[in-house]
Design a protein around this motif. Sequence first.
Motif, short mmCIF file in Angstrom:
data_model
loop_
_atom_site.label_atom_id
_atom_site.label_comp_id
_atom_site.label_asym_id
_atom_site.label_seq_id
_atom_site.Cartn_x
_atom_site.Cartn_y
_atom_site.Cartn_z
N ALA A 265 0.82 -1.22 0.00
CA ALA A 265 0.00 0.00 0.00
C ALA A 265 0.85 1.27 0.00
CB ALA A 265 -0.93 0.01 1.21
N ASN A 266 2.09 1.13 0.42
CA ASN A 266 2.98 2.30 0.47
C ASN A 266 4.12 2.22 -0.54
OD1 ASN A 266 2.23 4.09 2.98
ND2 ASN A 266 1.96 1.95 3.64
N GLY A 267 3.90 1.46 -1.62
CA GLY A 267 4.87 1.42 -2.71
C GLY A 267 5.97 0.40 -2.57
N GLY A 268 5.90 -0.47 -1.58
CA GLY A 268 6.93 -1.49 -1.39
C GLY A 268 6.51 -2.83 -1.97
N HIS A 269 7.43 -3.78 -1.93
CA HIS A 269 7.17 -5.09 -2.51
C HIS A 269 7.60 -6.23 -1.59
CE1 HIS A 269 6.70 -2.75 -6.23
NE2 HIS A 269 7.88 -2.21 -5.94
N THR A 270 8.18 -5.89 -0.45
CA THR A 270 8.78 -6.90 0.42
C THR A 270 8.53 -6.55 1.88
OG1 THR A 270 10.56 -7.22 -1.18
CG2 THR A 270 10.93 -8.08 1.03
N ALA A 271 8.26 -7.57 2.69
CA ALA A 271 8.20 -7.40 4.14
C ALA A 271 8.86 -8.60 4.78
CB ALA A 271 6.76 -7.27 4.62
N LEU A 272 9.63 -8.34 5.82
CA LEU A 272 10.36 -9.39 6.54
C LEU A 272 9.89 -9.42 7.98
CD1 LEU A 272 12.76 -11.42 6.89
CD2 LEU A 272 14.19 -9.42 7.40
N VAL A 273 9.58 -10.61 8.47
CA VAL A 273 9.26 -10.81 9.88
C VAL A 273 10.44 -11.55 10.52
CG1 VAL A 273 7.71 -11.88 11.55
CG2 VAL A 273 6.78 -10.86 9.46
N LEU A 274 11.04 -10.91 11.52
CA LEU A 274 12.15 -11.51 12.26
C LEU A 274 11.64 -12.08 13.57
CD1 LEU A 274 15.11 -8.96 12.11
CD2 LEU A 274 14.95 -11.15 10.95
N SER A 275 12.05 -13.29 13.89
CA SER A 275 11.78 -13.79 15.23
C SER A 275 12.58 -12.96 16.23
CB SER A 275 12.16 -15.26 15.34
OG SER A 275 13.57 -15.42 15.29
N ASP A 276 12.16 -12.98 17.47
CA ASP A 276 12.89 -12.24 18.50
C ASP A 276 14.30 -12.78 18.65
OD1 ASP A 276 12.67 -10.12 20.55
OD2 ASP A 276 13.06 -11.76 21.95
N GLU A 277 14.47 -14.11 18.50
CA GLU A 277 15.81 -14.71 18.59
C GLU A 277 16.73 -14.16 17.50
OE1 GLU A 277 12.89 -17.73 20.29
OE2 GLU A 277 12.95 -16.30 18.63
N MET A 278 16.22 -14.08 16.28
CA MET A 278 17.04 -13.60 15.18
C MET A 278 17.30 -12.10 15.33
SD MET A 278 18.52 -15.10 12.68
CE MET A 278 19.63 -14.55 11.39
N PHE A 279 16.32 -11.38 15.81
CA PHE A 279 16.51 -9.94 16.04
C PHE A 279 17.66 -9.71 17.02
CE2 PHE A 279 15.78 -5.95 18.18
CZ PHE A 279 15.43 -5.08 17.15
N ARG A 280 17.67 -10.48 18.11
CA ARG A 280 18.71 -10.30 19.11
C ARG A 280 20.08 -10.71 18.58
NH1 ARG A 280 17.96 -13.72 22.85
NH2 ARG A 280 15.90 -14.61 22.44
N ARG A 281 20.13 -11.76 17.76
CA ARG A 281 21.41 -12.21 17.20
C ARG A 281 22.02 -11.16 16.28
NH1 ARG A 281 19.65 -16.11 19.76
NH2 ARG A 281 20.09 -18.32 19.43
N VAL A 282 21.17 -10.47 15.52
CA VAL A 282 21.67 -9.57 14.49
C VAL A 282 21.55 -8.10 14.90
CG1 VAL A 282 21.41 -8.84 12.09
CG2 VAL A 282 21.13 -11.25 12.69
N ILE A 283 20.34 -7.63 15.10
CA ILE A 283 20.14 -6.21 15.39
C ILE A 283 20.59 -5.88 16.81
CG2 ILE A 283 18.47 -4.32 15.42
CD1 ILE A 283 18.98 -5.62 12.67
N GLY A 284 20.14 -6.65 17.77
CA GLY A 284 20.51 -6.38 19.15
C GLY A 284 22.00 -6.48 19.40
N ALA A 285 22.68 -7.32 18.61
CA ALA A 285 24.13 -7.50 18.77
C ALA A 285 24.94 -6.55 17.90
CB ALA A 285 24.51 -8.94 18.45
N GLY A 286 24.28 -5.67 17.17
CA GLY A 286 25.00 -4.69 16.35
C GLY A 286 25.64 -5.29 15.12
N ARG A 287 25.05 -6.34 14.55
CA ARG A 287 25.63 -7.00 13.38
C ARG A 287 24.94 -6.58 12.08
NH1 ARG A 287 25.84 -11.71 17.10
NH2 ARG A 287 28.04 -12.19 17.46
#
Length: 280
Positions: free
Chosen positions: A148-170
């Motif tokens: 609806a806002n001009g995009g074509h992709t959406a990603l759902v991250l589990s909390d475990e994966m979020f912490r491994r990557v985003i929370g850990a600064g990777r």
Amino acid sequence: MPPPEHAWDISPEYAILTIDARNFSKVPESLQPALKEAMTTALQAAFTNSGLADEWADPSFKRDNGDGFTMAFAPLRSWRLVDPMPRRLDQALEDYQVEKEPGVPDLAIRMALHIGPFPPSHLSDAINDVSRFIDSATAKTALEGAVANGGHTALVLSDEMFRRVIGAGRSPLTEERHFLRIPATDVPGRDFSKPSWVYAPRVPPEKLASRFGSPRPSAPNTSLGNRRNSLAAELLQSAGSSGRLNVHTVADQITSVHAVQINQAGLVTGLPRRRSSSDP
């Protein structure tokens, strides 16, 4: 990997990605092969342009789901599946949208990414959960919000994966403001609810949040106002005829109202509150 020696042996963790094309089953049968080929081409380009050509060519596990894929990878470079792969995929799908002939179906893709033990049998909670993440109303609503806002992709991250990557600064996406925190729920035929983080490359989280309900209340919250009024009445009552306030009652009530405020703030923003330099 070596086979487990005991049923209780814990298998190595793998990053598990599942991919699904929006409304694929609604496309006429005669057009589905071409749409699947376009999807595969876009994914291959996105993986290659994200430094994941080897992972695309030789994943640890790959299953063709008809309208998408489920794949597992050694976790070493799985941060690239969070960024830049979704951005590269969104661009590939934008190119498809611009170049496709009239009458050719649109193509938008939702993805879910999880991490957990993954045995040689491929029977695990991790692969079950990632399937439920992708089938959740949360994932579907996120992709509808992206489209609806001009995009074509959406990603759902589990909390475990979020912490491994985003929370850990990777990842370059180290700021939580790039994500909408919302539970993955409403899976057909399943009692499933787990924390998750939604990301759409072209769409700010606040716009995605509007698809799940207004991110900011348009009017004062009457329930909180009533709670405050009730607090005032209870404090007056606790004073009694002596005119003295019960200190424990005051503390308990203030704590209760403060908890309500915190909960409402979390529901409104969908993101954790950042501490400022003035916070104790």
